[in-house]
Write a protein that holds these residues in place. Structure first.
Motif, PDB file in Angstrom:
ATOM      1  N   LYS A   1      42.361  -9.075  33.289  1.00  0.00           N
ATOM      2  CA  LYS A   1      43.006  -8.034  32.446  1.00  0.00           C
ATOM      3  C   LYS A   1      43.541  -9.130  31.013  1.00  0.00           C
ATOM      4  O   LYS A   1      43.984 -10.195  30.725  1.00  0.00           O
ATOM      5  N   THR A   2      43.711  -7.856  30.359  1.00  0.00           N
ATOM      6  CA  THR A   2      44.607  -7.795  28.815  1.00  0.00           C
ATOM      7  C   THR A   2      45.941  -9.000  28.891  1.00  0.00           C
ATOM      8  O   THR A   2      46.058  -9.627  28.241  1.00  0.00           O
ATOM      9  N   GLY A   3      46.458  -8.061  30.026  1.00  0.00           N
ATOM     10  CA  GLY A   3      48.115  -8.267  29.892  1.00  0.00           C
ATOM     11  C   GLY A   3      48.374  -9.926  30.655  1.00  0.00           C
ATOM     12  O   GLY A   3      48.796 -10.828  30.516  1.00  0.00           O
ATOM     13  N   HIS A   4      46.619 -10.108  31.618  1.00  0.00           N
ATOM     14  CA  HIS A   4      47.278 -11.347  31.801  1.00  0.00           C
ATOM     15  C   HIS A   4      46.524 -12.605  30.866  1.00  0.00           C
ATOM     16  O   HIS A   4      46.928 -13.589  30.635  1.00  0.00           O
ATOM     17  N   ILE A   5      45.781 -12.185  29.889  1.00  0.00           N
ATOM     18  CA  ILE A   5      45.708 -13.510  28.445  1.00  0.00           C
ATOM     19  C   ILE A   5      46.961 -13.532  28.035  1.00  0.00           C
ATOM     20  O   ILE A   5      47.382 -14.176  27.424  1.00  0.00           O
ATOM     21  N   MET A   6      47.510 -11.719  27.669  1.00  0.00           N
ATOM     22  CA  MET A   6      48.995 -11.725  26.472  1.00  0.00           C
ATOM     23  C   MET A   6      50.078 -12.811  27.437  1.00  0.00           C
ATOM     24  O   MET A   6      50.659 -13.249  27.237  1.00  0.00           O
ATOM     25  N   SER A   7      50.071 -12.575  28.568  1.00  0.00           N
ATOM     26  CA  SER A   7      50.967 -13.590  29.577  1.00  0.00           C
ATOM     27  C   SER A   7      50.812 -14.614  29.118  1.00  0.00           C
ATOM     28  O   SER A   7      51.848 -15.875  29.276  1.00  0.00           O
ATOM     29  N   ARG A   8      50.031 -15.401  28.816  1.00  0.00           N
ATOM     30  CA  ARG A   8      49.275 -17.080  29.158  1.00  0.00           C
ATOM     31  C   ARG A   8      50.302 -17.390  27.218  1.00  0.00           C
ATOM     32  O   ARG A   8      50.645 -17.975  27.245  1.00  0.00           O
ATOM     33  N   PHE A   9      49.293 -16.121  26.460  1.00  0.00           N
ATOM     34  CA  PHE A   9      49.603 -16.609  25.454  1.00  0.00           C
ATOM     35  C   PHE A   9      51.193 -16.692  24.794  1.00  0.00           C
ATOM     36  O   PHE A   9      51.895 -16.974  24.359  1.00  0.00           O
ATOM     37  N   THR A  10      51.869 -15.336  25.726  1.00  0.00           N
ATOM     38  CA  THR A  10      53.351 -15.595  25.132  1.00  0.00           C
ATOM     39  C   THR A  10      54.465 -16.221  25.983  1.00  0.00           C
ATOM     40  O   THR A  10      54.669 -17.168  26.090  1.00  0.00           O
ATOM     41  N   ASN A  11      54.803 -15.638  27.765  1.00  0.00           N
ATOM     42  CA  ASN A  11      55.727 -16.308  28.189  1.00  0.00           C
ATOM     43  C   ASN A  11      55.740 -18.046  28.493  1.00  0.00           C
ATOM     44  O   ASN A  11      55.878 -19.058  28.312  1.00  0.00           O
ATOM     45  N   ASP A  12      53.816 -17.734  29.511  1.00  0.00           N
ATOM     46  CA  ASP A  12      53.935 -19.256  30.026  1.00  0.00           C
ATOM     47  C   ASP A  12      53.745 -20.463  28.628  1.00  0.00           C
ATOM     48  O   ASP A  12      53.752 -21.513  29.044  1.00  0.00           O
ATOM     49  N   LEU A  13      53.276 -20.455  27.228  1.00  0.00           N
ATOM     50  CA  LEU A  13      53.336 -20.960  25.906  1.00  0.00           C
ATOM     51  C   LEU A  13      54.801 -21.251  25.809  1.00  0.00           C
ATOM     52  O   LEU A  13      54.892 -22.673  25.788  1.00  0.00           O
ATOM     53  N   PHE A  14      55.463 -20.224  26.122  1.00  0.00           N
ATOM     54  CA  PHE A  14      57.264 -20.378  25.859  1.00  0.00           C
ATOM     55  C   PHE A  14      57.818 -21.889  26.991  1.00  0.00           C
ATOM     56  O   PHE A  14      58.393 -22.658  26.194  1.00  0.00           O
ATOM     57  N   ASP A  15      57.342 -21.204  27.956  1.00  0.00           N
ATOM     58  CA  ASP A  15      57.750 -22.092  29.244  1.00  0.00           C
ATOM     59  C   ASP A  15      58.019 -23.679  28.789  1.00  0.00           C
ATOM     60  O   ASP A  15      57.801 -24.881  29.075  1.00  0.00           O
ATOM     61  N   ILE A  16      56.176 -23.527  27.928  1.00  0.00           N
ATOM     62  CA  ILE A  16      55.584 -24.768  28.165  1.00  0.00           C
ATOM     63  C   ILE A  16      55.835 -26.164  26.788  1.00  0.00           C
ATOM     64  O   ILE A  16      56.695 -27.082  27.329  1.00  0.00           O
ATOM     65  N   GLY A  17      56.679 -24.765  26.153  1.00  0.00           N
ATOM     66  CA  GLY A  17      56.816 -25.741  24.582  1.00  0.00           C
ATOM     67  C   GLY A  17      58.310 -26.086  24.805  1.00  0.00           C
ATOM     68  O   GLY A  17      58.832 -27.720  24.513  1.00  0.00           O
ATOM     69  N   GLU A  18      58.690 -25.252  26.103  1.00  0.00           N
ATOM     70  CA  GLU A  18      60.540 -25.991  26.543  1.00  0.00           C
ATOM     71  C   GLU A  18      60.601 -27.277  27.125  1.00  0.00           C
ATOM     72  O   GLU A  18      60.927 -28.564  26.817  1.00  0.00           O
ATOM     73  N   LEU A  19      59.205 -27.033  28.381  1.00  0.00           N
ATOM     74  CA  LEU A  19      58.700 -28.792  28.763  1.00  0.00           C
ATOM     75  C   LEU A  19      58.352 -29.718  27.905  1.00  0.00           C
ATOM     76  O   LEU A  19      59.288 -30.760  27.794  1.00  0.00           O
ATOM     77  N   ALA A  20      57.691 -28.772  27.173  1.00  0.00           N
ATOM     78  CA  ALA A  20      57.328 -30.240  26.344  1.00  0.00           C
ATOM     79  C   ALA A  20      58.689 -30.755  25.375  1.00  0.00           C
ATOM     80  O   ALA A  20      58.538 -32.540  25.099  1.00  0.00           O
ATOM     81  N   HIS A  21      59.076 -29.950  24.953  1.00  0.00           N
ATOM     82  CA  HIS A  21      60.608 -30.661  24.535  1.00  0.00           C
ATOM     83  C   HIS A  21      61.959 -31.546  25.533  1.00  0.00           C
ATOM     84  O   HIS A  21      61.712 -33.230  25.119  1.00  0.00           O
ATOM     85  N   HIS A  22      61.598 -30.856  26.092  1.00  0.00           N
ATOM     86  CA  HIS A  22      63.175 -31.577  27.664  1.00  0.00           C
ATOM     87  C   HIS A  22      62.631 -32.232  28.436  1.00  0.00           C
ATOM     88  O   HIS A  22      62.989 -32.870  28.389  1.00  0.00           O
TER      89      HIS A  22
END
Ligand code: ADP
Ligand code: MG
Length: 571
Positions: free
Chosen positions: A109-130
């Protein structure tokens, strides 16, 4: 998984080292500060020596200055590091998605791909820093503070060690409640948004049934539910903040009272008492950080796992090791005993044999769902055949690189996709480096010229979501213009099933006739004119290719085609 996560730090190791070492220095300064105060109170104050005190003040000021600068570095570079890693991952993900084959998009599903790009990457970025930084600093500060407290006074340190778990327990409890409340709130706001989206995109249906009242009351119900959830989450937050406030003051109070007693009995100096109170404050920070990490870590890691799952999906259609980049193909296409299925055990094509000769136009007709589009999708290798082979100019298409193969094939689909941008950019999609003259020439041959000149902005007219809306016929002509620019030897046309008005149909037919000149052309045909002008007609039914021949031959055979023809065109 963690190793793979850490491997994303490698390209940014300098930034990480700078950020990490700054954070360590900040933590050490923080740990040392209470000791300095202790020395100040116990050794310096009793001397009453003003000038020394002034110099110490200056020294402390400079140290604070350094600490301030380093904290700036930690906040700025640390987030920079997180964003860099997030950007790398996003780039990798986008490139990966671009490479996937059609079947992947059929099943994802497109929504599935989109949420990798938005939510997941945001969470990963936060974790990568902190993640690594805060974890290390928190543990270091926590152990360091206790270690120093034990060296100052064992009894008082023990008392603190006994009550700190209460605080940790409270923080964990509050965090859990908070998470629960937030999750509910996010679910409810998603429901509210879904209602808005539904009734806006369905507004024509709503109004034609005059169901506005119903929509409003349905919306209000969801909206009230969200309000309730949000209020609850603030209630939990207020409880958490005040509870933790009370707990920390309670710990300080105990230190004060018990410390006072120790000091009366001569077991603790004033400076040591002050240092203790400061250390209790130092302790609160790592506890807070670790509890934040307890939320960040599982969230970021779950996102990372989903991301790697996606990144590890190999594209289905790949270039073989010794694939050849073909230059200009003539366009003889041969299907030999081709079988294909989208899903297991549901064969769509079974043992198809078919020859198309360079330069001829072949019309594919037959009932919907018979497999006409499927036959055409196999030629550019959008899917690979399950059995048999397709060759062009005598060469198996799997021996060609898919990029070079696709550069030789032009496709005009039923519903033309236009990108947000100008009309010119959309035409130039067929040849990205086309000059203005080439674009104008293509537009002229696609019979778009007079339409474009009637627009105030001409070629620079914005189209798409917030721009000009185009009719089906206009879109088709843009697709045709793209093909004139691409100029491929093989052409696949999936004619629109919906009827165009006679004039548009004639214009498009003319443009297509010119386009298909000197190219091998496969047309999935719905129009009488196309079928009549084709060199050959292939009738596809669920059982495969049923009839093949010229328009007149097939009519004379009086078989399936003749029957279809009578039903569809009434003659
Ligand atoms: P036609 O173009 O002749 O109308 P298609 O080639 O589109 O027929 O479809 C042939 C059959 O394959 C149909 O039964 C259709 O449901 C099925 N099909 C088409 N595309 C897909 C897909 N992407 N995934 C699964 N099944 C598909
Ligand atoms: Mg079709």
């Amino acid at each position: 998984m963690i190793r793979r996560f850490l491997s994303y730090y490698i390209p940014h190791k300098k930034l990480f080292a700078a950020d990490f070492s700054s954070a360590v220095v900040v933590a050490i300064l923080e740990l040392a500060f209470p000791l300095a105060v202790q020395w100040f109170v116990d050794s310096l104050l009793p001397t009453g020596n003003w000038s020394t005190i002034a110099w110490v003040g200056v020294a402390l000021f400079l140290i604070y200055g350094l600490s301030t600068f380093l904290q700036y570095v930690v906040h700025y570079w640390g987030h920079k590091l997180g964003i860099n890693i997030e950007t790398d991952m996003r780039e990798q993900l986008f490139e990966h998605v671009q490479k996937q084959s059609f079947r992947y998009f059929d099943n994802t599903k497109t929504g599935h791909i989109m949420s990798r790009f938005t939510n997941d990457l945001f969470d990963i970025g936060e974790l990568a820093h902190h993640g690594p930084e805060d974890m290390f600093i928190a543990v270091m500060t926590f152990i360091g503070a206790f270690w120093i407290m034990f060296t100052i006074n064992v009894k008082l340190a023990l008392v603190i060690l006994c009550i700190v778990p209460l605080l940790i327990g409270l923080i964990i409890f509050c965090n859990l409640q908070m998470n629960k409340a937030w999750k509910q709130m996010f679910r409810d706001i998603a429901d509210v948004n879904a209602r808005v989206e539904d009734s806006v995109s369905g507004v024509r249906v709503v109004q034609s049934f005059t169901n506005e009242r119903f929509e409003i009351s349905r919306f209000n119900k969801e909206n009230k539910k969200f309000r309730k959830a949000k209020i609850l989450s603030y209630k939990v937050m207020a409880f958490s903040l005040s509870g933790i406030y009370m707990m920390t003051r309670f710990i300080i109070l105990i230190v004060l009272v018990f410390g006072a007693w120790l000091s009366f009995t001569g077991q603790l100096s004033y400076g040591e008492l002050v240092a203790f109170i400061l250390y209790v404050n130092v302790l609160f920070k790592p506890i807070d950080k670790i509890s934040a990490l307890m939320e960040l870590y599982p969230k970021g890691m779950a996102g990372f796992k989903r991301l790697t799952e996606m990144l590890d999906t190999e594209p289905e259609v790949k270039n073989s090791e010794d694939a050849v980049a073909v230059k200009t193909l003539r366009g003889d296409i041969q299907f030999r005993n081709v079988s294909f299925q989208y899903e297991n055990n549901k064969p769509v094509l079974d043992g198809i044999d078919l020859n198309l000769y360079a330069g001829e136009t072949v019309a594919f007709v037959g009932p919907s769902g018979a497999g006409k589009t499927t036959i055409c999708s196999l030629i550019p290798r959008f899917y690979d055949v399950n059995k048999g082979a397709i060759s062009i100019d005598g060469m198996d298409i799997r021996e060609m690189t898919k990029e070079s193969l696709r550069s030789q094939i032009g496709i005009v689909q039923q519903d033309v996709f236009l990108f947000t941008g100008t009309l010119k950019e959309n035409i130039a999609y067929g040849m990205l480096d086309a000059s203005d003259e080439e674009i104008a020439d293509a537009a002229r041959r696609a019979h778009l010229e007079s339409f474009i000149h009637s627009l105030p902005d001409g070629y620079e007219t914005q189209i798409g979501e917030r721009g000009l809306k185009l009719s089906g016929g206009q879109k088709q002509r843009i697709a045709i213009a793209r093909m004139f620019l691409k100029n491929p030897p093989i052409l696949i046309l999936d004619e629109a099933t919906s009827a165009l008005d006679t004039e548009t149909e004639m214009i498009i037919h003319e443009a297509l006739t010119e386009l298909s000149k000197d190219r091998t052309t496969l047309v999935i045909a719905h129009r009488l004119a196309t079928i009549r002008n084709a060199d050959r007609v292939v009738v596809v039914t669920e059982d495969g290719i049923a009839e093949e021949g010229s328009h007149d031959e097939l009519l004379n055979q009086n078989g399936i085609f003749a029957n279809l023809h009578r039903v569809q065109f009434g003659r």
